[in-house]
Write a protein that holds these residues in place. Structure first.
Motif, short mmCIF file in Angstrom:
data_model
loop_
_atom_site.label_atom_id
_atom_site.label_comp_id
_atom_site.label_asym_id
_atom_site.label_seq_id
_atom_site.Cartn_x
_atom_site.Cartn_y
_atom_site.Cartn_z
N PRO A 9 31.79 13.67 -0.31
CA PRO A 9 30.98 14.24 0.76
C PRO A 9 30.84 15.76 0.60
N LEU A 59 18.00 13.95 2.98
CA LEU A 59 18.10 13.91 1.54
C LEU A 59 16.72 14.07 0.92
N GLY A 86 26.51 15.76 -7.20
CA GLY A 86 25.57 15.56 -6.11
C GLY A 86 24.48 14.57 -6.43
N ARG A 89 22.67 9.86 -5.26
CA ARG A 89 23.01 9.74 -3.84
C ARG A 89 22.51 8.45 -3.22
N GLN A 113 35.61 9.83 -7.62
CA GLN A 113 35.39 9.87 -6.17
C GLN A 113 36.45 10.78 -5.56
N ARG A 145 24.34 16.06 7.04
CA ARG A 145 24.66 15.78 5.64
C ARG A 145 25.87 14.85 5.53
N ILE A 146 26.86 15.08 6.38
CA ILE A 146 28.03 14.20 6.38
C ILE A 146 27.61 12.78 6.79
N GLU A 148 24.61 11.48 6.47
CA GLU A 148 23.83 10.93 5.35
C GLU A 148 24.78 10.38 4.29
N TYR A 149 25.84 11.13 4.01
CA TYR A 149 26.79 10.69 2.99
C TYR A 149 27.42 9.36 3.38
N THR A 153 24.87 7.51 1.09
CA THR A 153 25.39 7.82 -0.24
C THR A 153 26.61 6.99 -0.60
N ILE A 154 27.46 6.72 0.35
CA ILE A 154 28.69 5.96 0.09
C ILE A 154 28.38 4.60 -0.53
#
Length: 192
Positions: A9, A59, A86, A89, A113, A145-146, A148-149, A153-154
């Motif tokens: 993240p 994103l 980065g 994603r 990770q 952003r967190i 979104e991650y 993204t995760i």
């Protein structure tokens, strides 16, 4: 060629650890964040589009990100490998990266990770904002952003876990100790 994805993240330490990896293993660094900031600072057409997207805390679309990344890889034909920071994603980006690398006879060898708690991330970004003044470290944007991650993204991790390429590293602690763990993972992946 050795290709590595560093994953985590915002504020997980990807940039800090990438610099150390690059120095030791002589990999070319491709940071989508750095590419975006460069286009924004040069006020390119792409930079203007990216600036608005990032200002909204979203994103950047896959098509823009992938085109920029492929262009960057093409600029470095003689390196011993790449560290992707980065990126990817999204699963779509991971699939596109695999396809692109396969076309060059290459692959992703390892996905690191960096595992960091949300509280630690917030502390680090608050500290980074004092030093760097990065606009993307604004608290509201950071929370987006967190989110979104953790919401999008995760989901890339299972894509690489299914390929047996993910090594989880505790990203909390002394930078050099974290780096030691990272080096073990890289050295083991290079042997396989």
């Amino acid at each position: 060629m050795f290709n590595l994805v560093i994953f985590g993240p915002p504020g997980a330490g990807k940039g800090t650890q990438s610099a150390k990896i690059i120095d030791k293993y002589k990999l070319a660094h491709i940071s989508t964040g750095d590419m975006f900031r460069m286009h924004i600072s040069q006020d390119t057409e792409l930079g203007k589009r990216v600036k608005q997207i990032l200002a909204d805390g979203l994103l950047v679309p896959d098509s823009i990100t992938i085109d920029m990344l492929e262009e960057e890889v093409q600029r470095n034909p003689d390196v011993s490998g790449f560290i992707f920071d980065g990126f990817p994603r999204t699963v779509n980006q991971a699939e596109a990266l695999d396809t692109f690398l396969e076309g060059k006879g290459e692959k992703i060898d390892l996905v690191l990770q960096l595992d960091v708690t949300e509280a630690e991330i917030k502390d680090r970004i608050a500290e980074r904002k004092k030093v760097s003044g990065r606009a993307d470290d604004d608290e509201d944007k950071l929370l987006k952003r967190i989110d979104e991650y953790f919401s999008k993204t995760i989901h890339v991790l299972p894509f690489y876990q299914n390929q047996g390429k993910v090594v989880k590293v505790n990203g909390i602690g002394q930078i050099d100790l974290i780096f030691g763990t990272i080096c073990e993972a890289i050295d083991n992946a290079k042997v396989d």
